[in-house]
Design an enzyme around this catalytic site. Structure first.
Site, PDB file in Angstrom:
ATOM      1  N   PHE A 145      23.735  19.897  44.794  1.00  0.00           N
ATOM      2  CA  PHE A 145      23.728  20.267  43.375  1.00  0.00           C
ATOM      3  C   PHE A 145      24.670  21.469  43.174  1.00  0.00           C
ATOM      4  O   PHE A 145      24.595  22.439  43.931  1.00  0.00           O
ATOM      5  CB  PHE A 145      22.302  20.625  42.953  1.00  0.00           C
ATOM      6  CG  PHE A 145      22.131  20.763  41.473  1.00  0.00           C
ATOM      7  CD1 PHE A 145      22.288  19.672  40.640  1.00  0.00           C
ATOM      8  CD2 PHE A 145      21.827  21.990  40.913  1.00  0.00           C
ATOM      9  CE1 PHE A 145      22.140  19.797  39.260  1.00  0.00           C
ATOM     10  CE2 PHE A 145      21.682  22.121  39.545  1.00  0.00           C
ATOM     11  CZ  PHE A 145      21.835  21.018  38.713  1.00  0.00           C
TER      12      PHE A 145
ATOM     13  N   ASP B  77      16.575  21.848  49.757  1.00  0.00           N
ATOM     14  CA  ASP B  77      16.295  21.817  48.323  1.00  0.00           C
ATOM     15  C   ASP B  77      15.558  20.500  48.050  1.00  0.00           C
ATOM     16  O   ASP B  77      16.141  19.415  48.168  1.00  0.00           O
ATOM     17  CB  ASP B  77      17.603  21.894  47.524  1.00  0.00           C
ATOM     18  CG  ASP B  77      17.345  21.920  46.018  1.00  0.00           C
ATOM     19  OD1 ASP B  77      16.265  21.468  45.579  1.00  0.00           O
ATOM     20  OD2 ASP B  77      18.240  22.366  45.271  1.00  0.00           O
TER      21      ASP B  77
ATOM     22  N   TYR C 165       9.621  20.950  37.421  1.00  0.00           N
ATOM     23  CA  TYR C 165       9.612  20.266  36.119  1.00  0.00           C
ATOM     24  C   TYR C 165      10.054  18.816  36.200  1.00  0.00           C
ATOM     25  O   TYR C 165      10.097  18.127  35.201  1.00  0.00           O
ATOM     26  CB  TYR C 165      10.472  21.016  35.085  1.00  0.00           C
ATOM     27  CG  TYR C 165      11.829  21.494  35.583  1.00  0.00           C
ATOM     28  CD1 TYR C 165      12.872  20.609  35.790  1.00  0.00           C
ATOM     29  CD2 TYR C 165      12.041  22.842  35.856  1.00  0.00           C
ATOM     30  CE1 TYR C 165      14.101  21.049  36.248  1.00  0.00           C
ATOM     31  CE2 TYR C 165      13.260  23.303  36.314  1.00  0.00           C
ATOM     32  CZ  TYR C 165      14.289  22.405  36.510  1.00  0.00           C
ATOM     33  OH  TYR C 165      15.491  22.846  36.973  1.00  0.00           O
ATOM     34  N   LYS C 166      10.391  18.342  37.421  1.00  0.00           N
ATOM     35  CA  LYS C 166      10.850  16.957  37.551  1.00  0.00           C
ATOM     36  C   LYS C 166       9.632  16.071  37.841  1.00  0.00           C
ATOM     37  O   LYS C 166       8.776  15.904  36.992  1.00  0.00           O
ATOM     38  CB  LYS C 166      11.920  16.890  38.639  1.00  0.00           C
ATOM     39  CG  LYS C 166      13.151  17.762  38.328  1.00  0.00           C
ATOM     40  CD  LYS C 166      14.142  17.705  39.463  1.00  0.00           C
ATOM     41  CE  LYS C 166      15.283  18.690  39.288  1.00  0.00           C
ATOM     42  NZ  LYS C 166      16.230  18.289  38.250  1.00  0.00           N
TER      43      LYS C 166
ATOM     44  N   ARG D 115      22.051   7.826  35.101  1.00  0.00           N
ATOM     45  CA  ARG D 115      20.958   7.961  36.066  1.00  0.00           C
ATOM     46  C   ARG D 115      19.677   7.398  35.470  1.00  0.00           C
ATOM     47  O   ARG D 115      19.278   7.773  34.368  1.00  0.00           O
ATOM     48  CB  ARG D 115      20.705   9.448  36.385  1.00  0.00           C
ATOM     49  CG  ARG D 115      21.670  10.060  37.321  1.00  0.00           C
ATOM     50  CD  ARG D 115      21.145  11.377  37.855  1.00  0.00           C
ATOM     51  NE  ARG D 115      20.538  12.254  36.862  1.00  0.00           N
ATOM     52  CZ  ARG D 115      20.078  13.461  37.129  1.00  0.00           C
ATOM     53  NH1 ARG D 115      20.132  13.940  38.351  1.00  0.00           N
ATOM     54  NH2 ARG D 115      19.557  14.226  36.185  1.00  0.00           N
TER      55      ARG D 115
HETATM   56  C1  PLP Z   1      18.764  19.626  43.239  1.00  0.00           C
HETATM   57  C2  PLP Z   1      18.661  20.754  42.255  1.00  0.00           C
HETATM   58  N1  PLP Z   1      18.702  22.016  42.711  1.00  0.00           N
HETATM   59  C3  PLP Z   1      18.632  23.052  41.870  1.00  0.00           C
HETATM   60  C4  PLP Z   1      18.502  22.879  40.509  1.00  0.00           C
HETATM   61  C5  PLP Z   1      18.487  24.069  39.612  1.00  0.00           C
HETATM   62  O1  PLP Z   1      17.215  24.384  39.235  1.00  0.00           O
HETATM   63  P1  PLP Z   1      16.956  25.679  38.294  1.00  0.00           P
HETATM   64  O2  PLP Z   1      17.596  25.384  36.994  1.00  0.00           O
HETATM   65  O3  PLP Z   1      15.465  25.745  38.233  1.00  0.00           O
HETATM   66  O4  PLP Z   1      17.553  26.855  38.970  1.00  0.00           O
HETATM   67  C6  PLP Z   1      18.443  21.584  40.000  1.00  0.00           C
HETATM   68  C7  PLP Z   1      18.295  21.361  38.544  1.00  0.00           C
HETATM   69  O5  PLP Z   1      18.248  20.286  38.038  1.00  0.00           O
HETATM   70  C8  PLP Z   1      18.535  20.496  40.891  1.00  0.00           C
HETATM   71  O6  PLP Z   1      18.529  19.233  40.453  1.00  0.00           O
END
Ligand code: PLP
Length: 430
Positions: A136, A215, A240-241, A390
């Site tokens: 990400f 992650d 939140y997912k 997606r």
């Molecule tokens: C794989 C992954 N890592 C990190 C994040 C970032 O999360 P945050 O906005 O809570 O920092 C996301 C957000 O969608 C994500 O999908």
């Protein structure tokens, strides 16, 4: 675990087969647990923002009226203060982490920053950080920021992806050696849904003494995870997912017990102090995982997590994974039979053992097709550049009929040319 991959015998896929799959779905009753105000809306973005559980709505109302409204400041000694570790332990049950190794705090990006800085302090002489091009972007930005802060002593190596969907495991394992200061990857990648072999990567990193930081944002709640069992060192993830913690829910972090006393957060805030209410002028880190907290926890944003986690624990992660594999396999089948003739390609691994719970479908008109689905077809997916739509399948509330009907509506958008009504200009959130 047995991977069931439904494939209808008939060569003409139709809604009847989806109904048969729904009839055999052991988790179908969990859909009733969620607020579904628009029954015709097919929600395929639970991998980005999970639906609201009914029991959460009630729980939150009570937390506001009784907790904040009546208890006022007394709430801190009636459950708020220890909420980060109490809820952390409950998340631990989903990620194979024994008690005392997980806390809920901050955002995933901030937690990643804290843990990258902590991990890099373990081997000051090592310079290579290993990640991959499918990670990400926020994770990569955080790594770049840490390298900058630490005087540019480290180099970031991104394992390549030949097909833009997967990363070659042997090549990744070869990149991890005695010079590696840290390995950090998304367990399930955000765009293609590729599922890393976390046990193999972690084992290789342990062989050469390199810490591993996973992650888990796109795998927690839908893929079985064994952090303690794999020997992982650290992890972060979004709530939140698939955890359905609500918009802006705080994230979690995991630090293996053996590292807790040897590492520190780079943010020396009072909630990570040994005795915050001693108000000592000097910082002493708390014993254990609590040292990775920073400031006042967002109490009302944490409240929804407890009932939402209970739902997942009740359903059981093995059953959730089994349904997830069946849902994604069915969707892949429909992509091949219904959507491929309309110009779509699969942007996700075909092998169910190598994918999480979302499926990306690719089309050169992906952005406009996605707009048409949202604006006029009552389908809510999301779009990731340059051409990925997606489709997130959340086993607790997505049915096989939803999958069938979503594909059917994509087909209508194409055959009726509906996407042509939309502009290519991107909106701020896609
Ligand atoms: C794989 C992954 N890592 C990190 C994040 C970032 O999360 P945050 O906005 O809570 O920092 C996301 C957000 O969608 C994500 O999908």
């Amino acid at each position: 675990m047995q991977m069931s991959e439904p494939k209808p015998k008939s060569h003409r896929p139709g809604p009847e087969y989806a109904l048969r799959l729904d009839a055999g779905d052991e988790l179908s009753q969990f859909r009733e647990e969620f607020v579904v105000p628009e029954p015709d809306l097919i929600y395929l973005d639970g991998n980005s923002l999970g639906r609201l559980p009914r029991r959460t709505a009630e729980h939150l109302e009570t937390a506001v009226s009784d907790g904040w409204g009546r208890d006022l400041i007394r709430g801190w000694n009636a459950g708020w203060y220890d909420a980060p570790s109490r809820i952390g332990d409950r998340i631990g049950r989903l990620i194979g982490a024994g008690n005392g190794q997980v806390v809920v705090s901050d955002s995933t990006s901030v937690n990643l920053f804290k843990l990258v800085m902590a991990a890099l302090s373990l081997h000051p002489g090592r310079e290579r950080i290993v990640s991959d091009v499918l990670n990400f972007p926020s994770d990569l930005y955080v790594l770049q920021g840490c390298i900058h802060l630490l005087g540019k002593r480290h180099r970031l190596y991104l394992a390549p992806s030949d097909d833009g969907i997967t990363v070659d495991l042997p090549a990744l394992l070869r990149a991890i050696d005695e010079h590696t200061a840290l390995v950090t990857l998304s367990h399930v990648t955000f765009k293609s849904g590729f599922l890393h072999d976390a046990a193999a990567v972690t084992a290789r990193a342990r062989e050469v003494g390199a810490p591993v930081l996973w992650d888990l944002s796109h795998s927690v709640g839908v893929v079985p995870i064994e952090l303690d069992g794999w020997g992982a060192d650290m992890a972060v993830g979004c709530c939140y997912k698939y955890l359905n913690g609500g918009p802006g829910a705080p994230a979690f972090l995991y630090v293996r017990r053996e590292w807790q006393e040897r590492t520190r957060s780079p943010i020396w805030g009072w909630f990570g102090q040994r005795a915050p209410f001693g108000f000592d002028l000097d910082y002493e880190p708390a014993d254990g995982i609590g040292r990775f907290l920073a400031g006042t926890p967002p109490v009302l944003s944490m409240v929804p997590l407890e009932p939402a986690l209970d739902l997942i624990l009740e359903a059981g992660i093995e059953r959730i994974r089994q349904k997830s594999v069946s849902l994604t396999s069915y969707l892949v089948y429909l992509v091949d039979t219904v959507l491929a003739p309309l110009g779509f390609t699969l942007g996700t691994p075909r092998d169910a053992a190598c994918r999480g719970s979302h499926v990306s479908i690719r089309h050169s008109e992906g952005y406009r097709i996605n707009r048409a689905l949202i604006e006029e077809m009552q389908v809510l997916p999301d779009f990731r550049e340059p051409d990925n739509i997606r489709l997130g399948l959340a086993p607790l509330y997505t049915s096989f009929s939803d999958v069938w009907e979503a594909v059917n509506r994509v087909r209508c958008v194409m055959t009726e040319g509906r996407y042509r009504r939309y502009r290519q200009e991107r909106r701020p959130v896609t």
